[in-house]
Design a protein around this motif. Structure first.
Motif, PDB file in Angstrom:
ATOM      1  N   HIS A  37       0.893  -1.225   0.032  1.00 25.39           N
ATOM      2  CA  HIS A  37      -0.049  -0.105   0.183  1.00 25.39           C
ATOM      3  C   HIS A  37       1.073   0.967   0.037  1.00 25.39           C
ATOM      4  N   LEU A  38       2.079   1.247   0.715  1.00 26.40           N
ATOM      5  CA  LEU A  38       3.060   2.409   0.660  1.00 26.40           C
ATOM      6  C   LEU A  38       3.787   2.419  -0.587  1.00 26.40           C
ATOM      7  N   LYS A  39       3.722   1.554  -1.469  1.00 24.14           N
ATOM      8  CA  LYS A  39       4.456   1.325  -2.840  1.00 24.14           C
ATOM      9  C   LYS A  39       6.124   1.115  -2.322  1.00 24.14           C
ATOM     10  N   ALA A  40       6.290   0.343  -1.202  1.00 22.68           N
ATOM     11  CA  ALA A  40       7.493   0.379  -0.730  1.00 22.68           C
ATOM     12  C   ALA A  40       8.076  -1.250  -0.718  1.00 22.68           C
ATOM     13  N   LEU A  41       7.300  -2.273  -1.228  1.00 22.55           N
ATOM     14  CA  LEU A  41       7.696  -3.568  -1.248  1.00 22.55           C
ATOM     15  C   LEU A  41       8.590  -3.649  -2.337  1.00 22.55           C
ATOM     16  N   VAL A  42       8.576  -2.955  -3.441  1.00 21.54           N
ATOM     17  CA  VAL A  42       9.621  -2.909  -4.499  1.00 21.54           C
ATOM     18  C   VAL A  42       9.919  -1.344  -4.636  1.00 21.54           C
ATOM     19  N   PRO A  43      11.029  -0.958  -4.391  1.00 23.53           N
ATOM     20  CA  PRO A  43      11.403   0.386  -4.431  1.00 23.53           C
ATOM     21  C   PRO A  43      11.117   1.180  -5.683  1.00 23.53           C
ATOM     22  N   SER A  44      10.510   2.434  -5.969  1.00 21.78           N
ATOM     23  CA  SER A  44      10.603   2.759  -7.025  1.00 21.78           C
ATOM     24  C   SER A  44      11.275   4.561  -6.885  1.00 21.78           C
ATOM     25  N   SER A  45      11.078   5.155  -8.043  1.00 20.34           N
ATOM     26  CA  SER A  45      11.619   6.503  -7.670  1.00 20.34           C
ATOM     27  C   SER A  45      10.490   7.431  -6.835  1.00 20.34           C
ATOM     28  N   GLN A  46       9.293   7.145  -6.743  1.00 14.81           N
ATOM     29  CA  GLN A  46       8.533   7.632  -6.084  1.00 14.81           C
ATOM     30  C   GLN A  46       8.469   7.329  -4.354  1.00 14.81           C
ATOM     31  N   THR A  47       9.106   6.318  -4.109  1.00 12.04           N
ATOM     32  CA  THR A  47       9.351   5.754  -2.692  1.00 12.04           C
ATOM     33  C   THR A  47      10.089   6.636  -1.819  1.00 12.04           C
ATOM     34  N   SER A  48       9.405   7.221  -0.784  1.00 16.77           N
ATOM     35  CA  SER A  48      10.180   7.961   0.191  1.00 16.77           C
ATOM     36  C   SER A  48      11.563   7.334   0.687  1.00 16.77           C
ATOM     37  N   PRO A  49      12.349   8.274   1.217  1.00 15.43           N
ATOM     38  CA  PRO A  49      13.479   7.508   1.805  1.00 15.43           C
ATOM     39  C   PRO A  49      13.153   6.716   3.330  1.00 15.43           C
ATOM     40  N   GLN A  50      12.065   7.359   3.919  1.00 13.01           N
ATOM     41  CA  GLN A  50      11.565   6.810   5.115  1.00 13.01           C
ATOM     42  C   GLN A  50      10.941   5.337   4.964  1.00 13.01           C
ATOM     43  N   HIS A  51      10.040   5.608   3.681  1.00 10.83           N
ATOM     44  CA  HIS A  51       9.585   4.198   3.542  1.00 10.83           C
ATOM     45  C   HIS A  51      10.468   3.382   2.632  1.00 10.83           C
ATOM     46  N   LEU A  52      11.418   3.791   2.059  1.00 10.97           N
ATOM     47  CA  LEU A  52      12.472   2.723   1.701  1.00 10.97           C
ATOM     48  C   LEU A  52      13.237   2.074   2.763  1.00 10.97           C
ATOM     49  N   LEU A  53      13.713   2.607   3.890  1.00 11.45           N
ATOM     50  CA  LEU A  53      13.970   1.942   4.957  1.00 11.45           C
ATOM     51  C   LEU A  53      13.192   1.127   5.826  1.00 11.45           C
ATOM     52  N   LEU A  54      11.952   1.133   5.776  1.00 13.17           N
ATOM     53  CA  LEU A  54      10.768   0.650   6.327  1.00 13.17           C
ATOM     54  C   LEU A  54      10.644  -0.392   5.681  1.00 13.17           C
ATOM     55  N   GLY A  55      10.721  -0.585   4.387  1.00 15.25           N
ATOM     56  CA  GLY A  55      10.540  -1.803   3.545  1.00 15.25           C
ATOM     57  C   GLY A  55      11.753  -2.738   3.620  1.00 15.25           C
ATOM     58  N   ALA A  56      12.793  -2.144   3.437  1.00 17.43           N
ATOM     59  CA  ALA A  56      13.996  -2.995   3.613  1.00 17.43           C
ATOM     60  C   ALA A  56      14.003  -3.672   5.165  1.00 17.43           C
ATOM     61  N   SER A  57      13.928  -3.063   5.931  1.00 20.55           N
ATOM     62  CA  SER A  57      14.013  -3.402   7.538  1.00 20.55           C
ATOM     63  C   SER A  57      12.819  -4.643   7.645  1.00 20.55           C
ATOM     64  N   ILE A  58      11.643  -4.480   7.190  1.00 28.03           N
ATOM     65  CA  ILE A  58      10.684  -5.682   7.381  1.00 28.03           C
ATOM     66  C   ILE A  58      11.066  -7.056   6.449  1.00 28.03           C
ATOM     67  N   LEU A  59      11.617  -6.579   5.443  1.00 25.81           N
ATOM     68  CA  LEU A  59      12.296  -7.809   4.597  1.00 25.81           C
ATOM     69  C   LEU A  59      13.553  -8.324   5.162  1.00 25.81           C
ATOM     70  N   GLU A  60      14.356  -7.511   5.999  1.00 23.40           N
ATOM     71  CA  GLU A  60      15.344  -8.068   6.565  1.00 23.40           C
ATOM     72  C   GLU A  60      15.002  -8.890   7.658  1.00 23.40           C
ATOM     73  N   CYS A  61      14.017  -8.360   8.404  1.00 23.72           N
ATOM     74  CA  CYS A  61      13.554  -9.465   9.385  1.00 23.72           C
ATOM     75  C   CYS A  61      13.035 -10.654   8.828  1.00 23.72           C
ATOM     76  N   GLY A  62      12.242 -10.590   7.942  1.00 27.55           N
ATOM     77  CA  GLY A  62      11.970 -11.840   7.113  1.00 27.55           C
ATOM     78  C   GLY A  62      13.059 -12.835   6.912  1.00 27.55           C
ATOM     79  N   ALA A  63      14.089 -12.161   6.254  1.00 28.78           N
ATOM     80  CA  ALA A  63      15.457 -13.011   6.070  1.00 28.78           C
ATOM     81  C   ALA A  63      15.807 -13.687   7.126  1.00 28.78           C
ATOM     82  N   LEU A  64      16.154 -12.883   8.259  1.00 24.55           N
ATOM     83  CA  LEU A  64      16.739 -13.380   9.325  1.00 24.55           C
ATOM     84  C   LEU A  64      16.089 -14.489  10.229  1.00 24.55           C
ATOM     85  N   ILE A  65      14.464 -14.022  10.204  1.00 21.73           N
ATOM     86  CA  ILE A  65      13.867 -15.216  10.788  1.00 21.73           C
ATOM     87  C   ILE A  65      13.637 -16.539   9.987  1.00 21.73           C
ATOM     88  N   SER A  66      13.934 -16.377   8.804  1.00 21.46           N
ATOM     89  CA  SER A  66      13.882 -17.433   7.865  1.00 21.46           C
ATOM     90  C   SER A  66      15.165 -18.372   8.451  1.00 21.46           C
TER      91      SER A  66
END
Length: 273
Positions: A37-66
């Motif tokens: 919904h935030l367009k931050a699951l895949v980064p684009s030129s419209q994704t804000s820096p804050q949402h970029l970091l939020l997206g990466a952080s959740i995916l990193e949690c997913g990687a480490l939990i896996s």
């Protein structure tokens, strides 16, 4: 609302304990939906820096939990998703800084490639890192240097060095211990295959050191898993015993034929005489 939900989910993921980690997959699904919904699951030129970091952080949690769940396929998918974030220049994250687990996740992926025996993939990723981050930076990174040391030891055939690296304080984080264990099991299987081809049997005490096992009981257990026989303080390799018996049978058969031919020749000599 999506930003608030994603932030709350990230906090929840960060606070998960071993006893509650099974909640993670459901939380991650909700987190990825919020990022969409935030367009931050895949980064684009419209994704804000804050949402970029939020997206990466959740995916990193997913990687480490896996990794903690020992789900290597899921980890690989998260790693691949994260590449679109990791490839971004520093200024896209602005004052928020780069994803904090980038080195750790990348080092874990390198270790996964080693445990799978994918040396080509290992060097491709490493060369990409040296180009994007610079060789000097890579040499300072403890998470990247760990798999590099293991790979060098493997290339030298120094399995004792590999064993030493996977113990205690040398392991950069608990997640690395999972793949280190897989790597040791792979090496142990290779040594076992070589041993059963090279020897008819081995003392259990020697096998313990050779296979990097902690006790003679662990040797017996490992032997049983491979169909070896443990008796009288030794490990016997059935394949070698079968080959040895077959060879002895061939020798006895050949010897019998030689004796029979010799006796027949002697009888003929007596007749001639």
């Amino acid at each position: 609302m999506a930003e608030h939900e994603a932030t709350q989910i990230l906090r929840h993921l960060d606070s998960l304990k071993p006893s509650t980690i099974q909640q993670a997959p459901q939380l991650l699904s909700r987190g990825k939906l919020a990022l969409l919904h935030l367009k931050a699951l895949v980064p684009s030129s419209q994704t804000s820096p804050q949402h970029l970091l939020l997206g990466a952080s959740i995916l990193e949690c997913g990687a480490l939990i896996s990794i903690r769940l020992k789900d290597t396929e899921s980890f690989t998918r998260y790693y691949q998703q994260l590449q679109s974030f990791y490839s971004l220049p520093d200024d896209r994250f602005a004052r928020h800084g780069r994803p904090k687990h980038q080195s750790q996740v990348t080092g874990l992926y390198l270790l996964l490639l080693l445990s799978l025996g994918d040396y080509g993939g290992f060097h491709t990723v490493l060369e990409g890192l040296e180009v994007s981050r610079g060789k000097a930076q890579v040499e300072k990174d403890v998470f990247i240097q760990y798999p590099i040391r293991l790979e060098q030891a493997l290339m030298e055939g120094s399995y004792d060095k590999v064993w030493g690296e996977t113990k205690g304080e040398r392991v950069p984080s608990e997640e690395f211990g999972v793949f280190s264990e897989v790597l040791i099991n792979t090496i142990r299987s290779e040594i076992a295959s070589c041993s059963e081809r090279a020897y008819p049997s081995l003392p259990i005490a020697n096998a313990k050191n050779l296979l990097f096992l902690d006790s003679e009981g662990a040797v017996v257990q490992f032997a049983q898993s491979r169909g070896w026989v443990a008796r009288d303080g030794r490990i016997y390799f059935p394949q070698q015993e079968e080959e040895l018996l077959a060879a002895e049978k061939d020798v006895m058969s050949s010897s019998g034929a030689v004796i029979e031919n010799t006796l027949g020749y002697a009888q003929k000599l007596e007749t001639i005489v």
